[in-house]
Design an enzyme around this catalytic site. Sequence first.
Site, PDB file in Angstrom:
ATOM      1  N   SER A 203       0.666  -1.047   0.056  1.00 45.53           N
ATOM      2  CA  SER A 203       0.161  -0.031   0.078  1.00 45.53           C
ATOM      3  C   SER A 203       0.767   1.218  -0.254  1.00 45.53           C
ATOM      4  O   SER A 203       1.743   1.526   0.779  1.00 45.53           O
ATOM      5  CB  SER A 203      -1.015   0.044   1.189  1.00 45.53           C
ATOM      6  OG  SER A 203      -1.591   1.267   1.488  1.00 45.53           O
TER       7      SER A 203
ATOM      8  N   LYS B 192      -3.658   1.994  -2.198  1.00 49.62           N
ATOM      9  CA  LYS B 192      -3.287   3.071  -1.565  1.00 49.62           C
ATOM     10  C   LYS B 192      -4.195   3.028  -0.208  1.00 49.62           C
ATOM     11  O   LYS B 192      -5.546   3.086  -0.352  1.00 49.62           O
ATOM     12  CB  LYS B 192      -3.285   4.171  -2.221  1.00 49.62           C
ATOM     13  CG  LYS B 192      -2.739   5.694  -1.723  1.00 49.62           C
ATOM     14  CD  LYS B 192      -2.851   6.639  -2.646  1.00 49.62           C
ATOM     15  CE  LYS B 192      -2.346   7.898  -2.027  1.00 49.62           C
ATOM     16  NZ  LYS B 192      -1.150   7.893  -1.216  1.00 49.62           N
TER      17      LYS B 192
ATOM     18  N   CYS C 257      -1.907   4.775  12.383  1.00 50.02           N
ATOM     19  CA  CYS C 257      -2.255   6.082  12.615  1.00 50.02           C
ATOM     20  C   CYS C 257      -2.643   6.656  14.226  1.00 50.02           C
ATOM     21  O   CYS C 257      -2.541   5.740  15.083  1.00 50.02           O
ATOM     22  CB  CYS C 257      -3.718   6.036  12.018  1.00 50.02           C
ATOM     23  SG  CYS C 257      -3.708   5.424  10.190  1.00 50.02           S
TER      24      CYS C 257
END
Length: 301
Positions: A20, A44, A130
């Site tokens: 990715s 992505k 994240c």
Amino acid sequence: MVTKVNLCGIPLANPVVPASGTFGFGTEMASVYDINVLGGISLKGTTLEERFGNECPRIAECPDGMINSVGLQNPGIDALVSEKVPQLRKIYNGAVIANISGFSIDEYEKCCARANGCPGIDIIEVNVSCPNVHGGGMAFGTSAEAAASVTAAVRKVCTKPLFIKLSPNVTDIVTIARACQDAGADGLTLINTILGMRIDIARRRTVTANRYGGFSGRAVFPVALRMVNQVAGECSIPVMGCGGVSCASDVIEMIMAGATAVQVGAENLRNPMVCKQIVEDLPAVMEKYGINDINEIRGIV
């Protein structure tokens, strides 16, 4: 030579998967070579809403690697399922892996639910690197409890195979991997990028606008290999190895370390033809080392 592998019931013609963020949404390379030679494609990274990403400059070169702080630039989950995946499916028959990112558990749930409902997606890969905006900004993947919370939440909305992509920026990746497995993950992808930085000496500031970024490329391969081996040895679910892979022999090493499939990341940016070359080279490398079936060597080290 047998190069076919099975990833949670999804057949792959070979274990080679562009990682990715290094291969766009697959269609970008279709005019360069037949992308159907690839075992799978990890798309992505996608978030709930469209993102422009971080300020420029976002890329810094390093010996045998690079630092990126792109910041998850993407068109959002709606564009992924309504435009990007259908466009890819018109020209690609292999495994399609949706890479999902989020800044809260609610975002992860909503994105994964949308991806799960898209018929062109085979596997959902959740990026837990994240920052958790509701948990002080620490990445979900740096805590076993937080990673498990994301896994459990998205498991409820995912009927498709669910892989969790782990961060290497931890002291004990096995504990986090086990937590994700116990929370319902079908598989694991590792590693994501290692936190790094470069300084522009003449300008007396960091090369990238963001102080730190994700370090990837050939230099991280030994670290990735070690972590894949540790996790594959302690978990019963399949692993997609990723990190510094640049040739067919690296793929063999990853599988010997315990990986079922192998993602190729930063090397795509240096050499856009590398995945095709690896697929073509793999049978000859297998023959050189007396390997008739790539599955026979999995986890032998």
